[in-house]
Scaffold this motif. Structure first.
Motif, mmCIF file in Angstrom:
data_model
loop_
_atom_site.group_PDB
_atom_site.id
_atom_site.type_symbol
_atom_site.label_atom_id
_atom_site.label_comp_id
_atom_site.label_asym_id
_atom_site.label_seq_id
_atom_site.Cartn_x
_atom_site.Cartn_y
_atom_site.Cartn_z
ATOM 1 N N THR A 6 50.538 -20.317 60.523
ATOM 2 C CA THR A 6 48.953 -19.962 60.554
ATOM 3 C C THR A 6 48.458 -20.242 59.307
ATOM 4 O OG1 THR A 6 49.349 -17.845 61.766
ATOM 5 C CG2 THR A 6 47.145 -17.884 60.879
ATOM 6 N N ARG A 7 49.092 -20.272 58.254
ATOM 7 C CA ARG A 7 48.636 -20.533 56.857
ATOM 8 C C ARG A 7 48.210 -22.224 56.851
ATOM 9 N NH1 ARG A 7 51.781 -18.259 53.974
ATOM 10 N NH2 ARG A 7 50.928 -16.184 53.744
ATOM 11 N N ARG A 8 49.400 -22.726 57.416
ATOM 12 C CA ARG A 8 49.371 -24.421 57.331
ATOM 13 C C ARG A 8 48.163 -25.015 58.190
ATOM 14 N NH1 ARG A 8 52.444 -29.006 57.228
ATOM 15 N NH2 ARG A 8 51.152 -30.596 57.751
ATOM 16 N N ALA A 9 48.000 -24.024 59.303
ATOM 17 C CA ALA A 9 46.862 -24.580 60.300
ATOM 18 C C ALA A 9 45.532 -24.378 59.507
ATOM 19 C CB ALA A 9 47.093 -23.920 61.466
ATOM 20 N N ALA A 10 45.423 -23.371 59.029
ATOM 21 C CA ALA A 10 44.228 -23.012 58.113
ATOM 22 C C ALA A 10 43.947 -23.811 57.288
ATOM 23 C CB ALA A 10 44.114 -21.342 57.661
ATOM 24 N N VAL A 28 41.743 -32.026 62.445
ATOM 25 C CA VAL A 28 41.586 -31.300 63.598
ATOM 26 C C VAL A 28 42.956 -30.830 63.978
ATOM 27 C CG1 VAL A 28 40.749 -31.520 65.896
ATOM 28 C CG2 VAL A 28 39.339 -32.702 64.220
ATOM 29 N N VAL A 29 42.983 -29.559 64.471
ATOM 30 C CA VAL A 29 44.436 -29.145 64.993
ATOM 31 C C VAL A 29 44.207 -28.720 66.640
ATOM 32 C CG1 VAL A 29 45.805 -27.150 64.819
ATOM 33 C CG2 VAL A 29 44.726 -28.023 62.728
ATOM 34 N N GLY A 60 41.890 -20.332 73.637
ATOM 35 C CA GLY A 60 42.734 -20.013 72.721
ATOM 36 C C GLY A 60 44.234 -20.547 72.784
ATOM 37 N N ASN A 61 44.808 -20.741 74.045
ATOM 38 C CA ASN A 61 46.125 -21.202 73.958
ATOM 39 C C ASN A 61 46.215 -22.674 74.072
ATOM 40 O OD1 ASN A 61 46.852 -18.511 73.544
ATOM 41 N ND2 ASN A 61 47.925 -18.423 75.749
ATOM 42 N N ALA A 102 38.793 -26.902 64.724
ATOM 43 C CA ALA A 102 38.131 -27.810 63.651
ATOM 44 C C ALA A 102 37.275 -26.693 63.041
ATOM 45 C CB ALA A 102 37.611 -28.745 64.265
ATOM 46 N N ASP A 103 36.947 -27.213 61.899
ATOM 47 C CA ASP A 103 36.265 -26.507 60.826
ATOM 48 C C ASP A 103 34.540 -26.802 61.053
ATOM 49 O OD1 ASP A 103 34.944 -25.695 58.710
ATOM 50 O OD2 ASP A 103 35.833 -26.423 56.972
ATOM 51 N N PRO A 104 34.026 -25.643 61.618
ATOM 52 C CA PRO A 104 32.718 -25.874 62.066
ATOM 53 C C PRO A 104 31.568 -25.785 60.808
ATOM 54 C CG PRO A 104 33.229 -23.360 62.159
ATOM 55 C CD PRO A 104 34.522 -24.247 61.845
ATOM 56 N N ARG A 105 32.144 -25.688 59.613
ATOM 57 C CA ARG A 105 31.197 -25.626 58.351
ATOM 58 C C ARG A 105 31.003 -27.229 58.246
ATOM 59 N NH1 ARG A 105 34.952 -22.619 54.397
ATOM 60 N NH2 ARG A 105 36.281 -24.243 55.366
ATOM 61 N N ARG A 106 31.554 -28.094 58.659
ATOM 62 C CA ARG A 106 31.347 -29.442 58.323
ATOM 63 C C ARG A 106 30.371 -30.101 59.325
ATOM 64 N NH1 ARG A 106 35.608 -31.954 55.138
ATOM 65 N NH2 ARG A 106 37.041 -30.366 54.262
ATOM 66 N N ALA A 107 29.348 -30.726 58.747
ATOM 67 C CA ALA A 107 28.283 -31.118 59.763
ATOM 68 C C ALA A 107 28.772 -32.368 60.490
ATOM 69 C CB ALA A 107 27.055 -31.739 58.650
ATOM 70 N N GLU A 108 29.743 -33.167 59.997
ATOM 71 C CA GLU A 108 30.170 -33.991 60.613
ATOM 72 C C GLU A 108 31.191 -33.888 61.768
ATOM 73 O OE1 GLU A 108 33.156 -33.614 57.284
ATOM 74 O OE2 GLU A 108 30.954 -33.317 57.633
ATOM 75 N N MET A 109 31.519 -32.648 61.806
ATOM 76 C CA MET A 109 32.782 -32.351 62.647
ATOM 77 C C MET A 109 32.323 -32.455 64.026
ATOM 78 S SD MET A 109 35.878 -31.774 62.859
ATOM 79 C CE MET A 109 36.279 -31.387 61.064
ATOM 80 N N ARG A 110 31.065 -32.124 64.556
ATOM 81 C CA ARG A 110 30.737 -32.386 65.709
ATOM 82 C C ARG A 110 31.128 -33.623 66.342
ATOM 83 N NH1 ARG A 110 24.487 -31.895 67.508
ATOM 84 N NH2 ARG A 110 24.840 -33.831 66.479
ATOM 85 N N ASP A 111 30.427 -34.670 65.428
ATOM 86 C CA ASP A 111 30.346 -36.106 65.816
ATOM 87 C C ASP A 111 31.893 -36.407 65.844
ATOM 88 O OD1 ASP A 111 27.755 -36.320 66.119
ATOM 89 O OD2 ASP A 111 27.475 -36.856 63.724
#
Length: 202
Positions: free
Chosen positions: A144-148, A156-157, A172-173, A178-187
Motif C-alpha cells: 500500500t505504501r509503495r502504491a501510494a 498510474v497504478v 476497487g478490485n 492515479a493522482d487526481p491532484r495533477r491537472a494533466e492526469m485526466r489527459d
C-alpha cells in the motif's frame, strides 16, 4: 433528422472542436433536465426517498452526482451491471418476485462476484508475460505504501485484488488508480490508457 438539425457527424478520429464539445454539453444538460423532471414526478407519485437505477443512463456519473441536489431523493443505488445486462437481471427478479410470487433471496451487498486468482497463478502469468515484478506477498502495508508513493509521483497504478467486479465498472478490485491532484492526469488517462474523448469524466 439529427444531421438536418445539427450537421454532419464528425469523421472518426478527427479532432474534437468546440462544436462537438458544445453538443456533448448540451445533450448532458438536457438529459439531466429530463431525468430530474421524471424523478420529481416519481417521488410525487410514490413518496419514496430511496432510488434504485438501472439501464445505460444509470452509468452517467455526472448526472448521478446531482440527483441528491436536484431531486427529493435521499439515497441512490446504481447496481453494478446497470446496462443491458442489468435490465435482463431486473426482469428475472421481477418475474421471480412479482409474477411467480417467489421468495426473496439474498440482498446484493457487494459487487465482487467474479473470479479471483491465487498468487501462484498471478506469478505464473507475470513470468509468462516477461514483465518485471516485485512480490510483497503478506507485506500488505509495504504494498500500500509503495502504491501510494507511485501514485504521488505521478505514476498510474493498475490495482488488482480479490474477486472481479460484477458489471463493466471498476469498483476497487480491478481499477486504474492515479493522482487526481495533477491537472494533466485526466489527459494522460484518456490518451494513453482509456482512449476516451478528452471531456469524459472519471
Amino acid at each position: 433528422a439529427f444531421v438536418k438539425t445539427f450537421g454532419a457527424a464528425r469523421e472518426p478520429d478527427s479532432p474534437l472542436t468546440d462544436r462537438e464539445r458544445d453538443l456533448a454539453a448540451s445533450l448532458q444538460l438536457r438529459l439531466e433536465e429530463i431525468a430530474f423532471h421524471v424523478l420529481a414526478h416519481l417521488h410525487e407519485q410514490t413518496g419514496i426517498t430511496d432510488l434504485g437505477l438501472a439501464g445505460g443512463v444509470a452509468y452517467n456519473s455526472v448526472m448521478n452526482g446531482k440527483i441528491l441536489l436536484h431531486t427529493p431523493f435521499r439515497r441512490v443505488f446504481v447496481q453494478p451491471a446497470a446496462g443491458d445486462s442489468g435490465t435482463a437481471l431486473g426482469v428475472c427478479y421481477h418475474l421471480h418476485n412479482q409474477v411467480l410470487k417467489g421468495a426473496r433471496g439474498e440482498v446484493m451487498t457487494g459487487a465482487y462476484t467474479g473470479p479471483e486468482f491465487k498468487s501462484d497463478r498471478i506469478r505464473e502469468a507475470l513470468d509468462q508475460s516477461g514483465l518485471a515484478f516485485e512480490d510483497y506477498n503478506e507485506r500488505e502495508c509495504e504494498l500500500t505504501r509503495r502504491a501510494a508513493t507511485d501514485i504521488a509521483d505521478g505514476l498510474v497504478v493498475g490495482w488488482f485484488q480479490g474477486r472481479m467486479e460484477f458489471g463493466p465498472r471498476a469498483l476497487g478490485n480491478r481499477s486504474i488508480v492515479a493522482d487526481p491532484r495533477r491537472a494533466e492526469m485526466r489527459d494522460i488517462l484518456n490518451q494513453r490508457i482509456k482512449k476516451h474523448e478528452p471531456f469524459r469524466p472519471f
